[in-house]
Design a protein around this motif. Structure first.
Motif, PDB file in Angstrom:
ATOM      1  N   PRO A 110      18.005   4.267   5.528  1.00  0.00           N
ATOM      2  CA  PRO A 110      18.894   5.467   4.996  1.00  0.00           C
ATOM      3  C   PRO A 110      18.807   4.933   3.584  1.00  0.00           C
ATOM      4  O   PRO A 110      19.266   3.838   2.994  1.00  0.00           O
ATOM      5  N   GLN A 111      18.131   5.695   2.882  1.00  0.00           N
ATOM      6  CA  GLN A 111      17.644   5.559   1.352  1.00  0.00           C
ATOM      7  C   GLN A 111      18.694   5.364   0.319  1.00  0.00           C
ATOM      8  O   GLN A 111      19.911   6.106   0.531  1.00  0.00           O
ATOM      9  N   ASP A 112      18.820   4.403  -0.540  1.00  0.00           N
ATOM     10  CA  ASP A 112      19.950   4.047  -1.475  1.00  0.00           C
ATOM     11  C   ASP A 112      20.917   3.590  -0.753  1.00  0.00           C
ATOM     12  O   ASP A 112      22.368   4.069  -0.978  1.00  0.00           O
TER      13      ASP A 112
ATOM     14  N   ILE B  96      17.547  -2.045   5.499  1.00  0.00           N
ATOM     15  CA  ILE B  96      18.447  -1.622   4.581  1.00  0.00           C
ATOM     16  C   ILE B  96      17.921  -1.450   3.189  1.00  0.00           C
ATOM     17  O   ILE B  96      17.853  -2.664   2.726  1.00  0.00           O
ATOM     18  N   PRO B  97      17.711  -0.170   2.565  1.00  0.00           N
ATOM     19  CA  PRO B  97      16.904  -0.508   1.398  1.00  0.00           C
ATOM     20  C   PRO B  97      17.847  -0.502   0.100  1.00  0.00           C
ATOM     21  O   PRO B  97      18.891   0.252   0.222  1.00  0.00           O
ATOM     22  N   ASP B  98      17.743  -1.398  -0.672  1.00  0.00           N
ATOM     23  CA  ASP B  98      18.341  -1.447  -2.036  1.00  0.00           C
ATOM     24  C   ASP B  98      17.584  -0.679  -2.998  1.00  0.00           C
ATOM     25  O   ASP B  98      16.996  -1.346  -3.626  1.00  0.00           O
ATOM     26  N   THR B  99      17.302   0.618  -2.943  1.00  0.00           N
ATOM     27  CA  THR B  99      16.647   1.469  -3.429  1.00  0.00           C
ATOM     28  C   THR B  99      16.520   1.340  -5.179  1.00  0.00           C
ATOM     29  O   THR B  99      15.413   1.331  -5.656  1.00  0.00           O
ATOM     30  N   VAL B 100      17.741   1.281  -5.613  1.00  0.00           N
ATOM     31  CA  VAL B 100      17.741   1.086  -6.964  1.00  0.00           C
ATOM     32  C   VAL B 100      18.161  -0.348  -7.559  1.00  0.00           C
ATOM     33  O   VAL B 100      18.394  -0.758  -8.770  1.00  0.00           O
TER      34      VAL B 100
ATOM     35  N   THR C  26       7.994  12.290  -2.728  1.00  0.00           N
ATOM     36  CA  THR C  26       7.959  11.123  -2.986  1.00  0.00           C
ATOM     37  C   THR C  26       9.245  10.297  -2.630  1.00  0.00           C
ATOM     38  O   THR C  26      10.237  10.902  -3.225  1.00  0.00           O
ATOM     39  N   PRO C  27       9.293   9.128  -2.055  1.00  0.00           N
ATOM     40  CA  PRO C  27      10.253   8.617  -1.808  1.00  0.00           C
ATOM     41  C   PRO C  27      10.919   7.856  -2.758  1.00  0.00           C
ATOM     42  O   PRO C  27      10.191   7.490  -3.660  1.00  0.00           O
TER      43      PRO C  27
ATOM     44  N   LEU D 253       0.806  -1.307   0.046  1.00  0.00           N
ATOM     45  CA  LEU D 253      -0.033  -0.116   0.052  1.00  0.00           C
ATOM     46  C   LEU D 253       0.983   1.060  -0.009  1.00  0.00           C
ATOM     47  O   LEU D 253       0.229   2.635  -0.077  1.00  0.00           O
ATOM     48  N   ARG D 254       2.134   0.978   0.279  1.00  0.00           N
ATOM     49  CA  ARG D 254       3.073   2.311   0.086  1.00  0.00           C
ATOM     50  C   ARG D 254       3.952   2.148  -1.159  1.00  0.00           C
ATOM     51  O   ARG D 254       3.901   2.740  -2.171  1.00  0.00           O
ATOM     52  N   ASP D 255       5.005   1.270  -0.977  1.00  0.00           N
ATOM     53  CA  ASP D 255       6.019   1.268  -2.222  1.00  0.00           C
ATOM     54  C   ASP D 255       5.167   0.517  -3.437  1.00  0.00           C
ATOM     55  O   ASP D 255       5.334   1.263  -4.587  1.00  0.00           O
ATOM     56  N   GLY D 256       4.131  -0.301  -3.090  1.00  0.00           N
ATOM     57  CA  GLY D 256       3.557  -1.033  -4.177  1.00  0.00           C
ATOM     58  C   GLY D 256       2.550   0.030  -5.114  1.00  0.00           C
ATOM     59  O   GLY D 256       2.545   0.050  -6.122  1.00  0.00           O
TER      60      GLY D 256
ATOM     61  N   THR E 287      15.408  -6.226   5.595  1.00  0.00           N
ATOM     62  CA  THR E 287      15.653  -5.717   3.881  1.00  0.00           C
ATOM     63  C   THR E 287      14.642  -5.100   3.340  1.00  0.00           C
ATOM     64  O   THR E 287      13.285  -5.153   3.326  1.00  0.00           O
ATOM     65  N   HIS E 288      14.917  -4.302   2.279  1.00  0.00           N
ATOM     66  CA  HIS E 288      13.964  -3.635   1.464  1.00  0.00           C
ATOM     67  C   HIS E 288      14.664  -3.718   0.077  1.00  0.00           C
ATOM     68  O   HIS E 288      15.648  -3.097  -0.479  1.00  0.00           O
ATOM     69  N   CYS E 289      14.494  -4.693  -0.576  1.00  0.00           N
ATOM     70  CA  CYS E 289      14.963  -4.936  -2.035  1.00  0.00           C
ATOM     71  C   CYS E 289      14.377  -4.589  -3.224  1.00  0.00           C
ATOM     72  O   CYS E 289      13.063  -5.238  -3.337  1.00  0.00           O
ATOM     73  N   HIS E 290      14.736  -3.784  -4.006  1.00  0.00           N
ATOM     74  CA  HIS E 290      14.087  -3.597  -5.380  1.00  0.00           C
ATOM     75  C   HIS E 290      14.517  -4.758  -6.507  1.00  0.00           C
ATOM     76  O   HIS E 290      15.555  -5.052  -6.412  1.00  0.00           O
ATOM     77  N   ASN E 291      13.655  -4.536  -7.543  1.00  0.00           N
ATOM     78  CA  ASN E 291      14.134  -5.848  -8.315  1.00  0.00           C
ATOM     79  C   ASN E 291      14.607  -5.510  -9.939  1.00  0.00           C
ATOM     80  O   ASN E 291      14.385  -6.037 -10.780  1.00  0.00           O
TER      81      ASN E 291
END
Ligand code: KIV
Ligand code: ZN
Length: 515
Positions: free
Chosen positions: A140-142, A168-172, A514-515, A12-15, A199-203
């Motif tokens: 810590p973004q990125d 720990i976001p893997d933002t990109v 926007t994050p 509901l947020r990143d999605g 973990t917060h991993c982008h694809n």
């Protein structure tokens, strides 16, 4: 004693930050209720400072969804943190998720802050959040493009200021499993204090699930995931993949338990796909419609002899065998309402009446109505009945073929007032969309069109999802019918209705928020 792997759902947020997705309060609530049924531990319901709509959605979820902890995202600014808590404060349990960018790219081009300023902001934002709640997450973004020494300094500052979860976001989506796993291990070894690592991993490289699992193996005890892998750009780690990997390969994750009711995975996936307008690819792991289909003779032979020959997951354990026939044309209103309740669809009042009318129409054309059909009908009707008065589909007449120009005549009503319009087009669907444009007076560009069938079989319902764009607004709509031209017209009108609502709320997220 087994340790819990916390499932932090951010659909509901990143999605919702996926291009073209704009969920209103009722839709967010419906998904949040299903997430609670699924048994996730946390629901990140939105970013309250981003818009009034997001604030109201987080507040509504916080007030009425029980079971999971409800989280809201916030920048480190004191006013953002306070606004976030304002939205969350009625939840049974609430978490503030504070973030700030730490990579040179973000700090130089977006934040325009020095390292000292970022450290100061981290301390102030986290400390303020702790004044509201003792459940504070910091990101810590990125992170994966942040120099290690600086990131460690930021993380230690956050823990010292009161953060209880370090995400720990893997933002990109830059991480590689062994590298990301090593980063998590390094953090666990070197950051002092009492906290959980997440973990917060982008694809972006297709590695979001693999990176999340590497993080878990290295000591992370929370994973941030989205249903169907939704999220910015290529999306986030898919909830269903991470959960099933940990369950099926328990040998690789000894002493870890996940509290998700996996039988609800398929239904959750279908609901999210319908309400967001993002279809699930056929061969998507776990929830794709072909995830348990066997095509070649050798495979079919093997599975018929023994399922284990070619399947590692029991389809029923993820709710993929829920395609049984539930109703037919002779079923009455009571049976209809009871069935909806039994399969977890809570519909009342006008939405129930509208859904029943649609069910009767479809039952006349399709002998057997399955659970998946019912979900599609209800999802379409709820979308239209939920809020302000919008256009209702009344009738469609089309002519086409290989001779002559395709034409469509459409009738819609709004607040009881009937409007009719006709148009010609390149084909029957194009003509129908143009007729709807003329009847509603809403001008938009069709940017995406997708048709699939709800179930198999010759009389399957066609499920059409469209995306339309008008100025800065992009929304999706869906429609179902045994006739794909009608389903397309319904989907187009559904999108027009959303556009009207979104424009009325002027619900565009300010880019700087926007994050
Ligand atoms: O991808 C990201 O960095 C985020 C943070 C706000 C956690 O979504
Ligand atoms: Zn993200």
């Amino acid at each position: 004693m087994a340790e819990r792997l916390i499932i932090f759902d951010t659909t509901l947020r990143d999605g919702e930050q996926s291009p073209g997705i704009s969920l209103d309060v009722a839709e967010k609530l419906e998904i949040a209720e299903q997430l609670a049924r699924l048994g996730v531990d946390y629901i990140e319901a939105g970013f309250p400072v981003a818009s009034q709509g997001d604030f109201e959605a987080v507040q509504a979820v916080a007030r009425s969804v029980h079971g999971p902890v409800i989280a809201g995202l916030s920048r480190t600014h004191i006013a953002d943190v306070d606004r976030c808590w304002e939205a969350l404060k009625d939840a049974d349990r609430g978490r503030i998720h504070v973030f700030i960018s730490t990579s040179p790219q973000h700090m130089e081009h977006m934040l325009k802050m020095t390292e000292a300023q970022v450290l100061e902001q981290t301390k102030a934002g986290v400390a303020r959040a702790r004044e509201h709640t003792d459940d504070v997450e910091f990101s810590p973004q990125d992170a994966t493009r942040t120099p290690l020494d600086f990131m460690m300094e930021v993380l230690q500052t956050a823990v010292d200021a009161g953060a209880t979860t370090l995400n720990i976001p893997d933002t990109v989506g830059y991480g590689i499993p062994w590298d990301f796993g090593a980063l998590i291990q390094y953090i666990r070894r070197n950051i002092k204090g009492d906290y959980i690592t997440s973990t917060h991993c982008h694809n972006d490289l297709g590695l979001a699930t693999a990176n999340s699992l590497a993080g878990v193996q290295a000591g992370a005890r929370q994973v941030e995931v989205c249903v169907n892998g939704l999220g910015e750009r290529a999306g986030n780690a898919a909830l269903e993949e991470v959960v099933m990997a940990v369950r099926i390969r328990a040998d690789q994750f000894p002493e870890i338990e996940v509290g998700v009711n996996t039988e609800e995975l398929a239904r959750t996936s279908r609901l999210v796909a319908r309400l967001t307008g993002y279809p699930v690819q056929y061969n998507k792991a776990v929830v794709g419609r072909n995830a348990f289909a066997h095509e070649s003779g050798i495979h079919q032979h093997g599975v018929l002899a023994d399922r284990s020959t070619y399947e590692i997951i029991d389809a029923e354990s993820v709710g993929q065998q829920g395609r049984q026939i539930v109703l037919g044309k002779h079923s009455g209103r009571h049976a209809f309402a009871d069935t909806l309740k039994r399969i977890g669809l809570h519909v009342q009042g006008d939405a129930l009446n509208a859904a029943f009318v649609r069910f009767k129409e479809l039952a006349d054309r399709k002998v057997e109505i399955t659970e998946a059909d019912l979900e599609a009908i209800v999802a379409e009707e709820i979308g239209d009945v939920a809020s302000e008065p919008t256009f209702t589909f009344e009738a469609l007449e089309v002519t086409g073929g290989t001779v002559g120009v395709p034409r469509a005549r459409v009738v819609v009503t709004r607040s009881g007032e009937k409007t009719e319009a006709s148009a010609e087009g390149d084909g029957m669907i194009d003509a129908s969309c143009k007729a709807i444009k003329a009847a509603t007076g809403v001008d938009a560009k069709l940017t995406d069109f997708n048709v699939s069938s709800v179930t198999g079989g010759i009389d399957a319902l066609g499920d059409v999802v469209v995306q339309i764009e008008a100025g800065e607004f992009r929304v999706s709509g869906r429609g179902v019918s045994t006739d794909v031209v009608e389903a397309s017209a319904r989907a187009y009108l559904n999108a027009v209705n959303r556009l009207v609502r979104v424009q009325a709320r002027n619900e565009v997220k300010p880019p700087e928020a926007t994050p």
